[in-house]
Design a protein around this motif. Structure first.
Motif, short mmCIF file in Angstrom:
data_model
loop_
_atom_site.label_atom_id
_atom_site.label_comp_id
_atom_site.label_asym_id
_atom_site.label_seq_id
_atom_site.Cartn_x
_atom_site.Cartn_y
_atom_site.Cartn_z
N ASP A 125 4.63 -17.93 10.25
CA ASP A 125 6.05 -18.32 10.21
C ASP A 125 6.66 -17.99 8.86
O ASP A 125 7.79 -17.48 8.77
N ILE A 126 5.93 -18.26 7.77
CA ILE A 126 6.42 -17.94 6.43
C ILE A 126 6.64 -16.44 6.29
O ILE A 126 7.67 -15.98 5.78
N MET A 127 5.67 -15.65 6.75
CA MET A 127 5.78 -14.20 6.64
C MET A 127 6.99 -13.67 7.42
O MET A 127 7.72 -12.80 6.93
N GLN A 128 7.21 -14.20 8.61
CA GLN A 128 8.36 -13.75 9.39
C GLN A 128 9.66 -14.06 8.68
O GLN A 128 10.58 -13.22 8.64
N GLN A 129 9.77 -15.26 8.11
CA GLN A 129 11.00 -15.62 7.40
C GLN A 129 11.22 -14.72 6.18
O GLN A 129 12.34 -14.24 5.95
N VAL A 130 10.16 -14.51 5.39
CA VAL A 130 10.32 -13.69 4.18
C VAL A 130 10.61 -12.24 4.55
O VAL A 130 11.43 -11.58 3.89
N GLU A 132 12.24 -11.23 7.11
CA GLU A 132 13.65 -11.17 7.51
C GLU A 132 14.55 -11.11 6.28
O GLU A 132 15.56 -10.40 6.27
N ILE A 133 14.20 -11.87 5.23
CA ILE A 133 14.97 -11.81 3.98
C ILE A 133 14.83 -10.42 3.36
O ILE A 133 15.82 -9.81 2.92
N LEU A 134 13.60 -9.91 3.30
CA LEU A 134 13.37 -8.59 2.70
C LEU A 134 14.05 -7.49 3.50
O LEU A 134 14.50 -6.49 2.92
N GLU A 135 14.10 -7.65 4.81
CA GLU A 135 14.82 -6.66 5.62
C GLU A 135 16.27 -6.58 5.19
O GLU A 135 16.84 -5.49 5.05
N TYR A 136 16.89 -7.73 4.97
CA TYR A 136 18.27 -7.77 4.47
C TYR A 136 18.38 -7.08 3.11
O TYR A 136 19.30 -6.27 2.86
N LEU A 137 17.44 -7.38 2.21
CA LEU A 137 17.50 -6.81 0.86
C LEU A 137 17.21 -5.31 0.87
O LEU A 137 17.92 -4.53 0.22
N HIS A 138 16.17 -4.91 1.59
CA HIS A 138 15.79 -3.49 1.59
C HIS A 138 16.89 -2.62 2.21
O HIS A 138 17.05 -1.46 1.81
N ASP A 139 17.62 -3.16 3.18
CA ASP A 139 18.75 -2.41 3.76
C ASP A 139 19.81 -2.13 2.72
O ASP A 139 20.63 -1.22 2.89
N ARG A 252 -3.03 -3.53 6.67
CA ARG A 252 -2.12 -2.40 6.44
C ARG A 252 -1.15 -2.69 5.31
O ARG A 252 -0.81 -1.79 4.53
N MET A 253 -0.69 -3.92 5.20
CA MET A 253 0.23 -4.28 4.11
C MET A 253 -0.44 -4.13 2.75
O MET A 253 0.23 -3.91 1.74
N LEU A 254 -1.78 -4.23 2.70
CA LEU A 254 -2.52 -4.25 1.43
C LEU A 254 -3.11 -2.90 1.05
O LEU A 254 -3.86 -2.82 0.07
N ARG A 255 -2.78 -1.86 1.74
CA ARG A 255 -3.36 -0.56 1.41
C ARG A 255 -2.91 -0.09 0.03
O ARG A 255 -1.80 -0.37 -0.41
N GLN A 256 -3.77 0.65 -0.63
CA GLN A 256 -3.54 1.03 -2.02
C GLN A 256 -2.35 1.97 -2.18
O GLN A 256 -1.55 1.81 -3.09
N ARG A 257 -2.22 2.92 -1.29
CA ARG A 257 -1.14 3.91 -1.41
C ARG A 257 0.11 3.41 -0.67
O ARG A 257 0.02 2.98 0.48
N PRO A 258 1.28 3.48 -1.31
CA PRO A 258 2.50 3.01 -0.65
C PRO A 258 2.75 3.70 0.70
O PRO A 258 3.22 3.06 1.64
N ILE A 259 2.41 4.98 0.79
CA ILE A 259 2.66 5.74 2.02
C ILE A 259 1.82 5.23 3.19
O ILE A 259 2.16 5.44 4.35
N ALA A 268 7.37 -3.76 9.19
CA ALA A 268 6.33 -4.79 9.14
C ALA A 268 6.67 -5.95 10.06
O ALA A 268 5.79 -6.49 10.75
N LEU A 269 7.93 -6.35 10.10
CA LEU A 269 8.36 -7.46 10.94
C LEU A 269 8.19 -7.12 12.41
O LEU A 269 7.71 -7.94 13.21
N LEU A 270 8.55 -5.91 12.79
CA LEU A 270 8.40 -5.49 14.18
C LEU A 270 6.94 -5.50 14.59
O LEU A 270 6.58 -6.00 15.67
#
Length: 490
Positions: A125-130, A132-139, A252-259, A268-270
């Motif tokens: 639940d925490i991850m989904q909320q954050v 959603e916030i990051l989706e707003y910011l990254h856009d 997948r979120m923790l992989r070393q290379r950003p790509i 990530a949310l989807l």
């Protein structure tokens, strides 16, 4: 570093400094009262540049003002609202809304004292909320840069997660790195590899930091205990067991290379929502003990339909026999053929009808027990194939309800008023988790079934009810005693 502002001093004849909230290499944070908003609490952040030349200082101030204009564009209910920025005697200040609540770092410490950490669905639940916030910011091309349990808060009045304390933005960090020759990065252990190496960040850098935060909340361990410096791999598996869906998302979120990570929060949310995680859970901030089932239990069984019996007509059979006998007496040998054919027809078996299968399962209705805690009820039970267990309770309009179901192969539906679903998300849930505001006062029901083709299953159900907080009382503004005093430092 410059001295802190004296407590009790009023900045710009408006912001009365009450206490220091925190201090770091980039500046300080103060709690203050806004005298022009009925002494409403606010947060003042002082940015303290320390370049070596006058030109570098002016550049830092320019970047600070640009950063302030960027924060001014953020208008999200789970991000503190930007109020103002100003400069006094070469010192740079930002003003933001104050958030009443506790950081997740503080909440984790409280749980660790009781030998507990966060449950998986709480973290989900925490991850989904954050996200959603990051989706707003990254856009909006805004990157937080400093996600950690210290910068996530559980807001008191609505129990929502709030993202606080934005790190220096990407453009500003890049320029300051060039000016000062030092990298401004997030917290060690949480910051992504590229952020630690060069200060360069991407949306996936926030994704990385959020995954580390999730693991810390799940395990109660520091990042250094979860990361192997030799293999450069995260090794959290020996500290906790997660459902395959969430484990795959975190890896997948923790992989070393950003790509190799999710490109941004939306992706990530989807993927997280599609993972359909089903695991044990308790509502955030709750530690209610397990309670026994109430003695009063109503069982409603649907009786199977009566099996129809074949009907025989004695009158018809007797009449046919008399007709056959008359034919023998009247026609002799010719009637023998007719009687043989008739007797053959009578001896043929009559097929029995197929028994009907009951269409409705057995319904078992039980009352949830809120006796020990008016806001929490937890029950452990067992359901068998062909059963439908319904738990009933009363709740009030505008309460926030969290329902969490533990167990495999289960389906949960939340109902109220004539067995109507609470909303479009509350019907036939296989995720085992729902959170939302209740639309009316009265009776509510949690209906639990087994998925088709599954065996008997044990489960646990938890219900948390949170009433809305009353609006804060406003005090009358008081005239400041020190409006004319110069800025005094200590």
């Amino acid at each position: 570093m410059q001295s802190s502002i004296q407590l009790g001093y009023t900045l710009r004849d408006r912001y009365l400094v009450k206490r220091v909230l925190g201090q770091g290499g980039m500046g300080r944070t103060y709690l203050a009262e806004d005298l022009e908003r009925f002494r409403e609490p606010c947060v003042i952040k002082e940015f303290i540049p320390h370049p070596s030349s006058e030109d570098a200082t002016e550049k830092a101030k320019e970047l600070f003002r640009r950063e302030a204009s960027l924060l001014y564009q953020i208008n999200h209910p789970q991000v503190p609202q930007f109020r103002a920025n100003f400069e006094i005697d070469g010192r740079l200040f930002l003003v933001q809304d104050y958030v009443e609540g506790k950081t997740y770092r503080s909440l984790l410490r409280e749980r660790q004292q009781m030998g507990r950490t966060f449950h998986e669905l709480e973290v989900l639940d925490i991850m989904q909320q954050v996200l959603e916030i990051l989706e707003y910011l990254h856009d909006r091309n805004i990157i937080h840069r400093d996600i950690s349990p210290d910068n996530l808060m559980l807001r008191t009045h609505d129990q929502r997660t709030v993202l606080i304390d934005f790190g220096v933005g990407k453009e500003m960090a890049t320029h300051l790195h060039d000016i000062w020759g030092a990298t401004i990065a997030g917290k060690p252990g949480y910051a992504s590899p590229e952020q630690l190496r060069s200060g360069q960040v991407f949306p996936s850098s926030d994704i990385y930091a959020l995954a580390v935060t999730a693991l810390v909340l799940l395990t109660g361990r520091d990042p250094k205990d979860l990361f192997d410096e030799v293999s450069l791999q995260w090794q959290w598996q020996k500290f906790t067991t997660l459902s395959p869906g969430l484990a795959e998302v975190l890896e997948r979120m923790l992989r070393q290379r950003p790509i190799d990570r999710f490109a941004d929060a939306r992706e990530a949310l989807l993927y997280l929502r599609q993972s359909q995680v089903q695991v044990p859970t308790m509502a955030v901030g709750r530690s209610a003990p397990m309670t026994n089932l109430p003695d009063r239990t109503l069982v409603i069984e649907t009786a199977p339909p009566t099996r129809p019996q074949p009907q025989f007509s004695a009158q018809r059979g007797g009449t046919n026999w008399l007709v056959g006998a008359a034919m023998v007496l009247l026609t002799g040998i010719g009637s023998w053929v007719g009687f043989s054919l008739f007797n053959q027809r009578q001896s043929a078996p009559i097929p029995e009808p197929t028994p009907a299968v009951p269409a409705n399962p057995t319904s078992i209705v039980k009352d949830l027990n809120f006796a020990s805690d008016p806001n929490n009820a937890t029950v452990t039970d067992r359901i068998a194939p062909g059963q439908k267990i319904i738990y009933r309770f009363t709740a009030q309009k505008d309460q926030t309800m969290t329902a969490s179901l533990t167990g495999a192969n289960l389906e949960m539906t939340l109902l109220y008023e004539d067995q109507k679903p609470i909303d479009e998300r509350s019907s036939k849930l296989t995720l085992g988790y729902w959170k939302g505001k209740l639309p009316a006062s009265g009776a509510y029901f949690v209906e639990i079934r087994l998925l088709e083709g599954t065996e008997s299953q044990e489960f646990s159900l938890g219900i948390n009810l949170l009433s809305p907080a009353p609006p804060p009382r406003r005090s009358r503004p008081k005239k400041s005693q020190n409006q004319s005093r110069p800025l005094r430092l200590r």
